[in-house]
Design an enzyme around this catalytic site. Structure first.
Site, PDB file in Angstrom:
ATOM      1  N   GLU A   1       7.709  12.442  -6.358  1.00  0.00           N
ATOM      2  CA  GLU A   1       7.238  13.266  -5.235  1.00  0.00           C
ATOM      3  C   GLU A   1       7.980  14.596  -5.278  1.00  0.00           C
ATOM      4  O   GLU A   1       9.169  14.660  -4.958  1.00  0.00           O
ATOM      5  CB  GLU A   1       7.524  12.568  -3.901  1.00  0.00           C
TER       6      GLU A   1
ATOM      7  N   TYR B   1       1.612  -0.198  -2.012  1.00  0.00           N
ATOM      8  CA  TYR B   1       0.560  -1.009  -2.616  1.00  0.00           C
ATOM      9  C   TYR B   1      -0.518  -0.163  -3.293  1.00  0.00           C
ATOM     10  O   TYR B   1      -0.872   0.899  -2.815  1.00  0.00           O
ATOM     11  CB  TYR B   1      -0.120  -1.876  -1.553  1.00  0.00           C
TER      12      TYR B   1
HETATM   13 ZN   LIG Z   1       0.388  11.532  -3.198  1.00  0.00          ZN
END
Ligand SMILES: [Zn+2]
Length: 424
Positions: free
Chosen positions: A394, A375
Protein backbone atom coordinates in the site's frame (compact mmCIF):
# COMPACT_ATOMS: atom_id res chain seq x y z
CA UNK A 1 -8.40 14.55 -31.65
CA UNK A 2 -10.47 17.62 -30.74
CA UNK A 3 -9.13 21.11 -31.45
CA UNK A 4 -7.68 22.55 -28.25
CA UNK A 5 -7.66 26.24 -27.40
CA UNK A 6 -7.49 28.62 -24.46
CA UNK A 7 -10.27 28.17 -21.90
CA UNK A 8 -10.57 24.42 -22.39
CA UNK A 9 -9.55 21.71 -19.91
CA UNK A 10 -8.97 17.96 -19.83
CA UNK A 11 -6.55 15.08 -19.55
CA UNK A 12 -5.43 15.54 -23.18
CA UNK A 13 -4.35 19.10 -22.35
CA UNK A 14 -2.53 17.82 -19.26
CA UNK A 15 -0.58 15.38 -21.42
CA UNK A 16 0.39 18.12 -23.86
CA UNK A 17 1.44 20.44 -21.02
CA UNK A 18 3.67 17.68 -19.66
CA UNK A 19 5.38 17.16 -23.01
CA UNK A 20 5.85 20.90 -23.63
CA UNK A 21 7.37 21.21 -20.16
CA UNK A 22 9.73 18.28 -20.85
CA UNK A 23 10.80 20.03 -24.06
CA UNK A 24 11.74 23.14 -22.05
CA UNK A 25 8.76 25.42 -22.66
CA UNK A 26 7.57 27.46 -19.71
CA UNK A 27 4.72 25.55 -18.05
CA UNK A 28 4.50 26.16 -14.30
CA UNK A 29 1.50 23.96 -13.62
CA UNK A 30 0.59 20.73 -15.41
CA UNK A 31 -3.06 20.99 -14.46
CA UNK A 32 -5.04 20.31 -17.62
CA UNK A 33 -6.21 23.95 -17.82
CA UNK A 34 -5.47 25.61 -21.17
CA UNK A 35 -4.58 29.08 -19.88
CA UNK A 36 -2.48 31.98 -21.25
CA UNK A 37 0.83 30.32 -20.31
CA UNK A 38 -0.06 27.13 -22.17
CA UNK A 39 -1.16 29.20 -25.17
CA UNK A 40 2.17 31.07 -25.16
CA UNK A 41 4.08 27.77 -24.97
CA UNK A 42 2.06 26.44 -27.93
CA UNK A 43 2.87 29.61 -29.92
CA UNK A 44 6.60 29.15 -29.23
CA UNK A 45 6.33 25.50 -30.25
CA UNK A 46 4.52 26.46 -33.47
CA UNK A 47 7.18 29.04 -34.36
CA UNK A 48 9.96 26.52 -33.85
CA UNK A 49 8.35 23.97 -36.18
CA UNK A 50 7.19 26.40 -38.88
CA UNK A 51 3.50 26.17 -37.97
CA UNK A 52 0.99 29.04 -37.92
CA UNK A 53 1.62 30.58 -34.47
CA UNK A 54 -2.01 30.97 -33.38
CA UNK A 55 -1.79 29.18 -30.00
CA UNK A 56 -4.50 26.73 -31.06
CA UNK A 57 -3.81 23.00 -31.30
CA UNK A 58 -5.50 21.90 -34.50
CA UNK A 59 -4.64 18.89 -36.70
CA UNK A 60 -1.37 20.34 -38.09
CA UNK A 61 0.06 21.32 -34.73
CA UNK A 62 -1.08 18.06 -33.20
CA UNK A 63 0.64 16.05 -35.92
CA UNK A 64 3.98 17.56 -34.91
CA UNK A 65 3.24 17.37 -31.19
CA UNK A 66 2.28 13.73 -31.45
CA UNK A 67 5.86 12.68 -32.22
CA UNK A 68 6.93 14.13 -28.91
CA UNK A 69 3.99 12.53 -27.11
CA UNK A 70 5.04 9.18 -28.58
CA UNK A 71 8.67 9.83 -27.61
CA UNK A 72 10.28 9.05 -30.93
CA UNK A 73 10.56 10.16 -34.53
CA UNK A 74 11.00 8.24 -37.78
CA UNK A 75 13.88 9.18 -40.03
CA UNK A 76 15.05 8.03 -43.47
CA UNK A 77 18.82 7.55 -43.65
CA UNK A 78 20.64 9.77 -46.17
CA UNK A 79 24.13 9.39 -47.64
CA UNK A 80 26.81 10.45 -45.16
CA UNK A 81 24.63 9.95 -42.07
CA UNK A 82 26.01 8.28 -38.97
CA UNK A 83 24.14 7.41 -35.79
CA UNK A 84 26.27 10.06 -34.15
CA UNK A 85 25.22 12.79 -36.60
CA UNK A 86 21.58 11.75 -36.43
CA UNK A 87 21.73 11.74 -32.64
CA UNK A 88 23.16 15.27 -32.73
CA UNK A 89 20.45 16.50 -35.07
CA UNK A 90 17.68 15.15 -32.80
CA UNK A 91 19.41 16.04 -29.52
CA UNK A 92 19.53 12.44 -28.39
CA UNK A 93 22.14 9.75 -27.74
CA UNK A 94 23.62 7.25 -30.25
CA UNK A 95 23.10 4.42 -27.70
CA UNK A 96 19.33 4.96 -27.72
CA UNK A 97 19.28 4.93 -31.55
CA UNK A 98 21.36 1.76 -31.70
CA UNK A 99 19.02 0.01 -29.21
CA UNK A 100 15.95 1.05 -31.22
CA UNK A 101 17.38 -0.23 -34.51
CA UNK A 102 19.03 -3.59 -33.92
CA UNK A 103 18.99 -4.45 -37.63
CA UNK A 104 21.18 -1.49 -38.59
CA UNK A 105 24.95 -1.93 -38.49
CA UNK A 106 26.18 1.37 -36.99
CA UNK A 107 29.36 1.38 -39.12
CA UNK A 108 27.42 0.81 -42.35
CA UNK A 109 23.99 2.45 -42.38
CA UNK A 110 21.60 1.52 -45.19
CA UNK A 111 20.71 4.67 -47.14
CA UNK A 112 16.96 4.98 -47.71
CA UNK A 113 16.05 2.82 -44.70
CA UNK A 114 13.63 4.21 -42.15
CA UNK A 115 14.81 4.13 -38.56
CA UNK A 116 13.32 4.98 -35.17
CA UNK A 117 14.97 7.94 -33.43
CA UNK A 118 14.08 8.02 -29.72
CA UNK A 119 14.14 11.44 -28.09
CA UNK A 120 16.39 11.92 -25.08
CA UNK A 121 13.46 12.74 -22.79
CA UNK A 122 11.65 10.00 -20.91
CA UNK A 123 8.40 8.58 -22.25
CA UNK A 124 6.60 7.94 -18.97
CA UNK A 125 5.19 11.10 -17.39
CA UNK A 126 4.64 11.01 -13.66
CA UNK A 127 2.91 14.37 -13.26
CA UNK A 128 -0.32 13.68 -15.17
CA UNK A 129 -3.55 11.73 -14.83
CA UNK A 130 -2.30 8.33 -15.96
CA UNK A 131 -5.21 7.12 -18.10
CA UNK A 132 -5.51 3.88 -20.08
CA UNK A 133 -4.83 5.87 -23.27
CA UNK A 134 -1.60 7.21 -21.78
CA UNK A 135 -0.64 3.68 -20.75
CA UNK A 136 -1.27 2.35 -24.27
CA UNK A 137 0.77 5.13 -25.83
CA UNK A 138 3.64 4.66 -23.38
CA UNK A 139 3.80 0.90 -23.93
CA UNK A 140 3.88 1.45 -27.68
CA UNK A 141 6.59 4.09 -27.24
CA UNK A 142 8.73 1.85 -25.04
CA UNK A 143 8.36 -1.01 -27.50
CA UNK A 144 9.53 1.28 -30.34
CA UNK A 145 12.55 2.43 -28.35
CA UNK A 146 13.41 -0.99 -26.95
CA UNK A 147 12.30 -3.55 -29.58
CA UNK A 148 13.67 -6.43 -27.49
CA UNK A 149 11.00 -5.67 -24.86
CA UNK A 150 8.29 -8.34 -24.62
CA UNK A 151 4.82 -6.82 -24.34
CA UNK A 152 1.39 -8.38 -24.79
CA UNK A 153 -2.10 -8.63 -23.41
CA UNK A 154 -3.05 -11.04 -20.61
CA UNK A 155 -6.74 -10.68 -21.42
CA UNK A 156 -9.45 -8.06 -21.68
CA UNK A 157 -11.53 -5.98 -19.31
CA UNK A 158 -15.34 -5.98 -19.24
CA UNK A 159 -15.31 -3.25 -21.91
CA UNK A 160 -12.63 -5.01 -23.96
CA UNK A 161 -9.60 -2.96 -22.98
CA UNK A 162 -6.25 -4.74 -22.99
CA UNK A 163 -4.77 -6.01 -19.76
CA UNK A 164 -1.26 -5.20 -20.96
CA UNK A 165 1.69 -7.10 -19.64
CA UNK A 166 5.40 -6.33 -19.90
CA UNK A 167 8.30 -8.66 -19.34
CA UNK A 168 11.71 -7.36 -18.26
CA UNK A 169 14.47 -9.94 -18.46
CA UNK A 170 14.85 -13.43 -19.80
CA UNK A 171 16.01 -15.30 -16.71
CA UNK A 172 14.43 -18.30 -14.97
CA UNK A 173 13.54 -16.53 -11.70
CA UNK A 174 10.02 -15.28 -12.47
CA UNK A 175 8.34 -12.56 -10.39
CA UNK A 176 5.10 -10.70 -11.00
CA UNK A 177 4.11 -7.13 -10.11
CA UNK A 178 0.68 -5.69 -10.79
CA UNK A 179 -1.06 -2.35 -10.18
CA UNK A 180 -4.48 -0.70 -10.22
CA UNK A 181 -6.71 -3.55 -9.13
CA UNK A 182 -8.52 -0.64 -7.52
CA UNK A 183 -9.50 2.25 -9.78
CA UNK A 184 -8.83 5.08 -7.32
CA UNK A 185 -5.34 3.68 -6.80
CA UNK A 186 -4.17 4.38 -10.36
CA UNK A 187 -1.00 6.09 -9.07
CA UNK A 188 0.39 2.53 -8.80
CA UNK A 189 0.37 2.25 -12.62
CA UNK A 190 2.91 5.04 -13.28
CA UNK A 191 5.04 3.58 -10.44
CA UNK A 192 5.35 0.34 -12.41
CA UNK A 193 5.70 2.12 -15.75
CA UNK A 194 8.45 4.43 -14.55
CA UNK A 195 10.21 1.42 -13.07
CA UNK A 196 9.95 -0.27 -16.49
CA UNK A 197 11.43 2.70 -18.33
CA UNK A 198 14.20 3.33 -15.80
CA UNK A 199 15.12 -0.35 -15.88
CA UNK A 200 15.19 -0.51 -19.69
CA UNK A 201 17.22 2.66 -19.97
CA UNK A 202 19.82 1.55 -17.42
CA UNK A 203 19.97 -1.89 -19.05
CA UNK A 204 20.56 -0.35 -22.47
CA UNK A 205 23.16 2.13 -21.28
CA UNK A 206 24.90 -0.40 -19.02
CA UNK A 207 24.40 1.66 -15.88
CA UNK A 208 23.71 0.35 -12.39
CA UNK A 209 20.51 1.32 -10.60
CA UNK A 210 20.19 2.80 -7.07
CA UNK A 211 21.28 0.29 -4.46
CA UNK A 212 24.00 -0.98 -6.80
CA UNK A 213 21.68 -3.28 -8.75
CA UNK A 214 23.03 -4.27 -12.16
CA UNK A 215 20.09 -4.44 -14.59
CA UNK A 216 22.01 -6.77 -16.93
CA UNK A 217 22.57 -9.21 -14.09
CA UNK A 218 18.88 -9.09 -13.13
CA UNK A 219 17.92 -9.43 -16.81
CA UNK A 220 19.82 -12.71 -17.07
CA UNK A 221 18.74 -14.13 -13.73
CA UNK A 222 15.11 -13.03 -13.61
CA UNK A 223 11.99 -12.32 -15.62
CA UNK A 224 9.98 -9.47 -14.14
CA UNK A 225 6.39 -9.67 -15.37
CA UNK A 226 4.28 -6.56 -14.91
CA UNK A 227 0.56 -5.91 -15.45
CA UNK A 228 0.51 -2.19 -14.75
CA UNK A 229 -3.27 -1.70 -14.92
CA UNK A 230 -5.51 -4.63 -13.92
CA UNK A 231 -8.65 -2.49 -13.91
CA UNK A 232 -8.51 -0.13 -16.92
CA UNK A 233 -12.31 0.37 -17.07
CA UNK A 234 -12.42 1.49 -13.45
CA UNK A 235 -9.45 3.82 -13.91
CA UNK A 236 -11.21 5.31 -16.93
CA UNK A 237 -14.36 5.97 -14.87
CA UNK A 238 -12.26 7.74 -12.23
CA UNK A 239 -10.13 9.82 -14.60
CA UNK A 240 -12.33 10.38 -17.65
CA UNK A 241 -15.80 10.03 -16.13
CA UNK A 242 -18.78 8.00 -17.30
CA UNK A 243 -18.98 8.06 -21.11
CA UNK A 244 -22.41 8.25 -22.81
CA UNK A 245 -21.65 5.16 -24.92
CA UNK A 246 -20.86 2.96 -21.90
CA UNK A 247 -23.19 -0.08 -22.21
CA UNK A 248 -23.61 -0.04 -18.40
CA UNK A 249 -24.42 3.68 -18.31
CA UNK A 250 -27.71 3.48 -16.36
CA UNK A 251 -26.51 0.63 -14.13
CA UNK A 252 -23.34 2.45 -13.17
CA UNK A 253 -25.25 5.54 -12.05
CA UNK A 254 -27.59 3.32 -10.02
CA UNK A 255 -24.65 1.40 -8.49
CA UNK A 256 -22.99 4.74 -7.71
CA UNK A 257 -26.06 5.77 -5.65
CA UNK A 258 -27.44 8.01 -8.35
CA UNK A 259 -24.27 10.02 -8.91
CA UNK A 260 -22.42 10.53 -12.19
CA UNK A 261 -19.26 11.51 -10.29
CA UNK A 262 -16.94 8.51 -10.00
CA UNK A 263 -13.72 10.46 -9.42
CA UNK A 264 -13.41 10.10 -5.65
CA UNK A 265 -15.29 6.89 -4.80
CA UNK A 266 -14.99 4.24 -7.49
CA UNK A 267 -12.65 1.27 -6.86
CA UNK A 268 -14.51 -1.48 -8.76
CA UNK A 269 -14.55 -2.64 -12.35
CA UNK A 270 -17.25 -1.71 -14.86
CA UNK A 271 -19.72 -4.21 -13.35
CA UNK A 272 -19.36 -2.83 -9.85
CA UNK A 273 -17.23 -5.75 -8.64
CA UNK A 274 -14.28 -5.03 -6.37
CA UNK A 275 -11.60 -7.07 -8.15
CA UNK A 276 -9.49 -7.50 -5.03
CA UNK A 277 -12.44 -9.21 -3.32
CA UNK A 278 -13.12 -11.52 -6.25
CA UNK A 279 -10.33 -14.11 -5.97
CA UNK A 280 -10.96 -17.64 -4.79
CA UNK A 281 -9.42 -17.38 -1.32
CA UNK A 282 -11.90 -17.30 1.57
CA UNK A 283 -14.23 -15.65 -0.94
CA UNK A 284 -17.33 -16.70 1.01
CA UNK A 285 -16.01 -14.90 4.11
CA UNK A 286 -15.57 -11.78 2.00
CA UNK A 287 -19.13 -12.21 0.72
CA UNK A 288 -20.54 -12.76 4.23
CA UNK A 289 -18.79 -9.61 5.49
CA UNK A 290 -20.49 -7.41 2.87
CA UNK A 291 -23.58 -6.80 5.02
CA UNK A 292 -21.63 -5.21 7.85
CA UNK A 293 -20.19 -2.71 5.34
CA UNK A 294 -23.65 -1.99 3.92
CA UNK A 295 -22.83 -3.66 0.62
CA UNK A 296 -25.88 -5.25 -1.03
CA UNK A 297 -24.74 -5.59 -4.64
CA UNK A 298 -22.59 -3.96 -7.33
CA UNK A 299 -21.13 -0.66 -6.21
CA UNK A 300 -18.04 1.48 -5.83
CA UNK A 301 -16.19 -0.82 -3.43
CA UNK A 302 -16.19 -4.11 -1.48
CA UNK A 303 -18.70 -6.04 -3.59
CA UNK A 304 -17.12 -9.50 -4.06
CA UNK A 305 -19.14 -10.37 -7.16
CA UNK A 306 -21.66 -13.19 -7.73
CA UNK A 307 -18.96 -15.89 -7.55
CA UNK A 308 -15.19 -16.18 -7.16
CA UNK A 309 -13.35 -15.14 -10.33
CA UNK A 310 -16.58 -14.01 -11.94
CA UNK A 311 -14.86 -11.11 -13.69
CA UNK A 312 -12.75 -11.19 -16.86
CA UNK A 313 -10.02 -9.16 -15.17
CA UNK A 314 -9.56 -11.59 -12.26
CA UNK A 315 -9.86 -14.56 -14.62
CA UNK A 316 -7.07 -13.12 -16.76
CA UNK A 317 -4.78 -12.48 -13.79
CA UNK A 318 -5.43 -15.99 -12.43
CA UNK A 319 -4.70 -17.58 -15.83
CA UNK A 320 -1.59 -15.44 -16.24
CA UNK A 321 -0.37 -16.56 -12.81
CA UNK A 322 -1.10 -20.23 -13.50
CA UNK A 323 0.68 -20.05 -16.87
CA UNK A 324 3.89 -18.91 -15.23
CA UNK A 325 6.02 -20.08 -12.37
CA UNK A 326 6.13 -17.03 -10.14
CA UNK A 327 8.48 -17.26 -7.23
CA UNK A 328 7.08 -14.05 -5.71
CA UNK A 329 4.28 -11.58 -6.46
CA UNK A 330 3.48 -8.01 -5.42
CA UNK A 331 0.07 -6.38 -5.88
CA UNK A 332 0.39 -2.61 -5.67
CA UNK A 333 -2.34 -0.60 -3.96
CA UNK A 334 -2.67 2.75 -2.17
CA UNK A 335 -2.59 3.94 0.58
CA UNK A 336 -1.08 3.46 4.06
CA UNK A 337 2.68 2.84 3.61
CA UNK A 338 2.12 -0.77 4.64
CA UNK A 339 3.26 -4.13 3.30
CA UNK A 340 0.92 -7.08 3.91
CA UNK A 341 2.59 -10.44 3.68
CA UNK A 342 0.41 -13.23 5.08
CA UNK A 343 -2.90 -15.00 4.48
CA UNK A 344 -4.41 -17.22 7.17
CA UNK A 345 -0.91 -18.24 8.23
CA UNK A 346 -0.32 -19.94 4.89
CA UNK A 347 2.68 -17.83 3.87
CA UNK A 348 6.02 -19.66 3.93
CA UNK A 349 8.57 -18.52 6.57
CA UNK A 350 10.58 -16.65 3.95
CA UNK A 351 7.44 -14.62 3.22
CA UNK A 352 8.10 -12.82 6.46
CA UNK A 353 11.88 -12.47 6.10
CA UNK A 354 11.61 -11.10 2.56
CA UNK A 355 8.80 -8.82 3.78
CA UNK A 356 11.07 -7.54 6.55
CA UNK A 357 13.71 -6.61 3.99
CA UNK A 358 11.11 -4.87 1.82
CA UNK A 359 9.92 -3.00 4.89
CA UNK A 360 13.46 -1.89 5.74
CA UNK A 361 14.10 -0.73 2.17
CA UNK A 362 10.86 1.25 1.80
CA UNK A 363 10.33 2.44 5.36
CA UNK A 364 6.83 0.93 5.16
CA UNK A 365 5.35 -1.07 8.05
CA UNK A 366 5.14 -4.85 7.72
CA UNK A 367 1.70 -6.04 8.81
CA UNK A 368 -1.09 -8.57 8.45
CA UNK A 369 -4.56 -7.70 7.19
CA UNK A 370 -7.68 -7.90 9.34
CA UNK A 371 -11.44 -7.80 8.65
CA UNK A 372 -12.88 -7.79 5.14
CA UNK A 373 -9.54 -6.76 3.67
CA UNK A 374 -8.16 -10.16 4.73
CA UNK A 375 -10.16 -12.13 2.18
CA UNK A 376 -10.32 -12.84 -1.53
CA UNK A 377 -7.48 -10.55 -2.62
CA UNK A 378 -4.87 -11.42 -5.22
CA UNK A 379 -2.01 -11.94 -2.78
CA UNK A 380 -4.33 -14.05 -0.59
CA UNK A 381 -5.11 -16.37 -3.47
CA UNK A 382 -1.48 -16.55 -4.54
CA UNK A 383 -0.26 -17.45 -1.05
CA UNK A 384 -3.05 -20.00 -0.59
CA UNK A 385 -2.56 -21.77 -3.92
CA UNK A 386 1.23 -21.56 -4.29
CA UNK A 387 2.56 -21.20 -0.70
CA UNK A 388 5.12 -18.73 -1.96
CA UNK A 389 5.84 -15.11 -0.98
CA UNK A 390 3.01 -12.78 -1.98
CA UNK A 391 2.54 -9.17 -0.96
CA UNK A 392 0.11 -6.30 -1.04
CA UNK A 393 2.05 -3.06 -0.93
CA UNK A 394 0.00 0.00 0.00
CA UNK A 395 1.89 3.06 -1.26
CA UNK A 396 1.61 6.64 -0.09
CA UNK A 397 -0.37 8.27 2.68
CA UNK A 398 -3.66 10.15 2.69
CA UNK A 399 -7.03 9.74 1.06
CA UNK A 400 -7.51 7.96 -2.27
CA UNK A 401 -7.07 9.02 -4.96
CA UNK A 402 -3.67 10.20 -3.80
CA UNK A 403 -2.51 13.41 -5.48
CA UNK A 404 0.05 12.77 -8.22
CA UNK A 405 2.32 15.20 -6.32
CA UNK A 406 3.12 12.25 -4.01
CA UNK A 407 4.59 10.34 -6.93
CA UNK A 408 8.30 11.08 -6.44
CA UNK A 409 8.24 10.10 -2.76
CA UNK A 410 6.33 6.90 -3.54
CA UNK A 411 8.69 5.96 -6.35
CA UNK A 412 11.74 6.62 -4.17
CA UNK A 413 10.31 4.39 -1.44
CA UNK A 414 9.50 1.54 -3.82
CA UNK A 415 12.26 1.42 -6.44
CA UNK A 416 14.47 -0.57 -4.05
CA UNK A 417 11.58 -2.93 -3.26
CA UNK A 418 10.97 -3.63 -6.96
CA UNK A 419 14.66 -4.35 -7.55
CA UNK A 420 15.16 -6.40 -4.39
CA UNK A 421 12.06 -8.54 -4.94
CA UNK A 422 13.26 -9.44 -8.43
CA UNK A 423 16.26 -11.25 -6.99
CA UNK A 424 15.17 -12.19 -3.45
ZN1 LIG B 1 -6.55 -1.32 -3.07
Amino acid sequence: MRTLRIGMSGNDIMEIQAVLKKMGYKIDRVDGQFGPQTRDAVIEFQKRFGLTPDGIIGPNTYRVLERFLNGYDLYVIRPGDTFYSIANRFGTSPELIIAANPDQRPENLTVGQRIVVPYAMNIVDTNINYTYDVLSRDIQGLKARYPFLEVGSAGNSVLGRNLYYIRLGTGPNQVFYNGSHHALEWITTPVLMKFTEDFLKAYTEGRTLPGGYDPRDIWNRSSIYIIPMVNPDGVDLVLNGLQPDNPYYEDLIKWNKGSTDFSTVWEANNRGVDLNHNYNAAWQLSKDAEAEYGVTGPGPTRYSGPAPESEPETQAVVAFTRNHNFRLVIAYHSQGQVIYWNFMNMAPPEGRTIGERMSAISGYTLDQTTGIASYAGYKDWFIQDFRRPGYTVEVGLGENPLPISQFDQIYNDNLGVLLFAATA
